[in-house]
Scaffold this motif. Structure first.
Motif, PDB file in Angstrom:
ATOM      1  N   VAL A 105      68.096  -2.143 106.381  1.00  0.00           N
ATOM      2  CA  VAL A 105      68.398  -3.049 107.520  1.00  0.00           C
ATOM      3  C   VAL A 105      67.178  -4.206 107.620  1.00  0.00           C
TER       4      VAL A 105
ATOM      5  N   SER B 162      72.296  -2.751 116.037  1.00  0.00           N
ATOM      6  CA  SER B 162      71.324  -2.123 115.100  1.00  0.00           C
ATOM      7  C   SER B 162      71.241  -0.584 115.376  1.00  0.00           C
TER       8      SER B 162
ATOM      9  N   LEU C  43      74.137   1.396 114.261  1.00  0.00           N
ATOM     10  CA  LEU C  43      73.850   1.479 112.876  1.00  0.00           C
ATOM     11  C   LEU C  43      73.061   2.776 112.681  1.00  0.00           C
TER      12      LEU C  43
ATOM     13  N   TYR D 216      68.104   5.712 107.046  1.00  0.00           N
ATOM     14  CA  TYR D 216      68.190   4.480 107.573  1.00  0.00           C
ATOM     15  C   TYR D 216      66.801   3.988 106.991  1.00  0.00           C
TER      16      TYR D 216
ATOM     17  N   SER E  97      64.202   0.710 107.573  1.00  0.00           N
ATOM     18  CA  SER E  97      64.314  -0.507 108.454  1.00  0.00           C
ATOM     19  C   SER E  97      63.010  -1.429 107.893  1.00  0.00           C
TER      20      SER E  97
ATOM     21  N   VAL F 202      71.991  -4.745 105.376  1.00  0.00           N
ATOM     22  CA  VAL F 202      72.473  -5.425 106.311  1.00  0.00           C
ATOM     23  C   VAL F 202      71.346  -6.452 106.854  1.00  0.00           C
TER      24      VAL F 202
END
Length: 516
Positions: free
Chosen positions: A62, A70, A73, A84, A86, A109
């Protein structure tokens, strides 16, 4: 609700008695999202990505602006068993090739403005590309809304990977700190208890969410307690002040509080607030004092890092000491060791901060040698921070080891010099850095920001330091600047200062340093 999914089950339990309560309030968009709506959106994202072929253990990268989606997600990844990942959306897009090759995500993303560049960077990887912007638009939202609601959560154990957060990479390439379902839950559970969060709490969320502070600390604490977030796109003093009368808590960084102190409305706005929490960078003692004088409330300063989430905090019910981060959180052990011998030192002596507990990351992604090098044989993480306990057992974080000044006569801890400089009425902030000397050693140099309208008197500063510190600890230059370079979390970037003033001592002309 999410039986057999370790972290999701526990985070969702906080709101079990009232799914219709607001989880996120979005003042700038004039809307709110209930827990029921939040979980439904998360489930749709989990289904969407699963339908695209993602399986448990696959990574989702992401690189997008802060948005409510967000967070959906993030939670959708938890319930589907994805990892995930980030990344700071402020990083240049050409940095993405490193992260993409490191974690090999199955989905990416990003913001719409980065779509074309990201597609180019990810070409050939097979990753699905979605867009998501701060105004809650993007192909991820369109695709989510086209999916039928509902999703059967994927079983995940405590030791399974939940997320990867990258370190700042100030020395070499960023490292991916791997956090498990248990490391994130243990931290959320400890913080809810330590800071006494409950269902009637309303947190002002003005932090970025690419970082553990805004993503894990703030979000997980509110989810676990069943409270609510006033969810702001960024920190702006007026926006935060407007939220205070209907809120109870603020998590921030020192510059937040410094800017709020400049407003006239602070006293009235802060009356309803239960707790103010600060971290990610040290807070100046004068900021602590001024905040208490203006609001009657004492800020809780805490200590955390990417590899450990939160480590220590000043207490809620006992004295909160400025210049300290309080005590280790429940279940966490913090020891101070001698850098050379590795032996634990007595209170009052400084050394390396080493940490052990359920909050620790599992490993650095794809870096087994670095993982081993940063842990002791008995399982403590070697933080890279110098610290010490005082006589009352309060922990102080003194500096990163790389920020210390190793002179030919001994080690200078910048904080012990900065504390003296910051006491001067003309000084708003100081940063002491290590600069090479012509003889091949190093010496301390003081970078100084003046208070508005004030003139820094270097002779007065020299006298104050001389009265309290040995000669080798005294700065050999005092350099006034307009502002300090900071990262996204408000921390002064001493590496940038060291680079700017690296040749400062090559001349005897002090004035030349001011324009380095």
């Amino acid at each position: 609700m999410y039986d057999a999914n370790y972290l999701a089950t526990r985070l969702a339990a906080g709101s079990a008695e009232n799914r219709d309560a607001a989880f996120l309030v979005l003042p700038d968009l004039d809307r709110h999202i209930t827990y029921k709506q939040f979980f439904a959106g998360s489930e749709r994202i989990a289904r969407l990505l699963s339908d695209r072929g993602l399986a448990a253990g696959d990574r989702v990268l992401v690189y997008a602006p802060k948005s409510a989606t967000s967070l959906e997600l993030y939670f959708g990844c938890l319930i589907a068993g994805f990892v995930y990942v980030s990344i700071n959306p402020g990083l240049p897009i050409d940095n993405m090739s490193y992260f993409l090759s490191d974690v090999e995500p199955k989905a990416v993303v990003c913001g719409e403005k980065d779509r074309v560049a990201m597609a180019r960077e990810a070409e050939g990887s097979g990753a699905h590309l979605f867009t998501l912007d701060a105004d809650e638009t993007g192909t991820l939202i369109d695709a989510r809304n086209a999916v039928e609601p509902g999703f059967q959560a994927v079983p995940r154990e405590a030791a399974d990977i939940a997320a990867i957060l990258y370190t700042s990479g100030t020395t070499g390439k960023p490292k991916g700190a791997v956090h498990t379902h248990h490391s994130l839950w243990s931290n959320a559970e400890a913080l809810v208890a330590s800071w006494k969060f409950a269902r009637d709490d309303v947190l002002i969320h003005a932090l970025p969410i690419f970082h553990l502070h805004g993503l894990f600390t703030a979000t997980n604490v509110v989810l676990a307690s069943g409270g609510s977030c006033r969810y702001l796109p960024r920190f702006e003093p007026k926006a935060v002040l407007d939220e205070m009368p209907v809120s109870t808590a603020l998590m921030g960084v020192p510059p937040f509080y410094m800017q709020l102190l400049e407003t006239r409305e602070l006293e009235q706005a802060a009356k309803n607030m239960r707790v103010f929490i600060s971290g990610s960078a040290p807070m100046l003692p004068q900021t602590h004092r001024a905040w208490h004088e203006r609001t009657g409330k004492t800020i809780i300063e805490r200590y955390g890092m990417t590899e450990c989430s939160m480590i220590a905090s000043n207490p809620y019910d006992e004295a909160r000491k400025p210049n300290t981060v309080g005590f280790p959180l429940p279940g966490v052990t913090v020891r101070i060791t001698d850098v050379k011998s590795g032996e634990t030192v007595e209170n009052g002596h400084f050394g390396m901060i080493e940490i052990k507990g359920p909050n620790l990351f599992r490993e650095y992604w794809n870096k087994p040698e670095k993982t081993a090098a940063d842990h002791t044989e008995d399982g403590f993480f070697i933080s890279g921070d110098f610290g010490r306990y005082d006589a009352d057992g309060y922990l102080s974080v003194l500096c990163r080891v790389k920020d210390a000044v190793f002179t030919s006569e001994g080690t200078v801890l910048p904080k012990e010099v900065e504390e003296i400089l910051d006491e001067d009425a003309a000084v708003a902030e100081s940063a002491v850095i290590s600069v090479p000397t012509p003889s091949g050693s190093a010496a301390p140099v003081a970078i100084l920001v003046a208070n508005p309208g004030a003139q820094i008197d270097t002779e007065r500063l020299k006298s104050a330091v001389d009265a309290k510190l040995d000669a080798f600890k005294q700065p050999v230059r005092y350099i006034p600047v307009g502002t300090m370079p900071r990262n996204a979390m408000g921390k002064v970037q001493k590496a940038a200062l060291r680079e700017t003033y690296a040749t400062c001592l090559e001349t005897a002309d002090e004035k030349s340093c001011e324009h380095a």
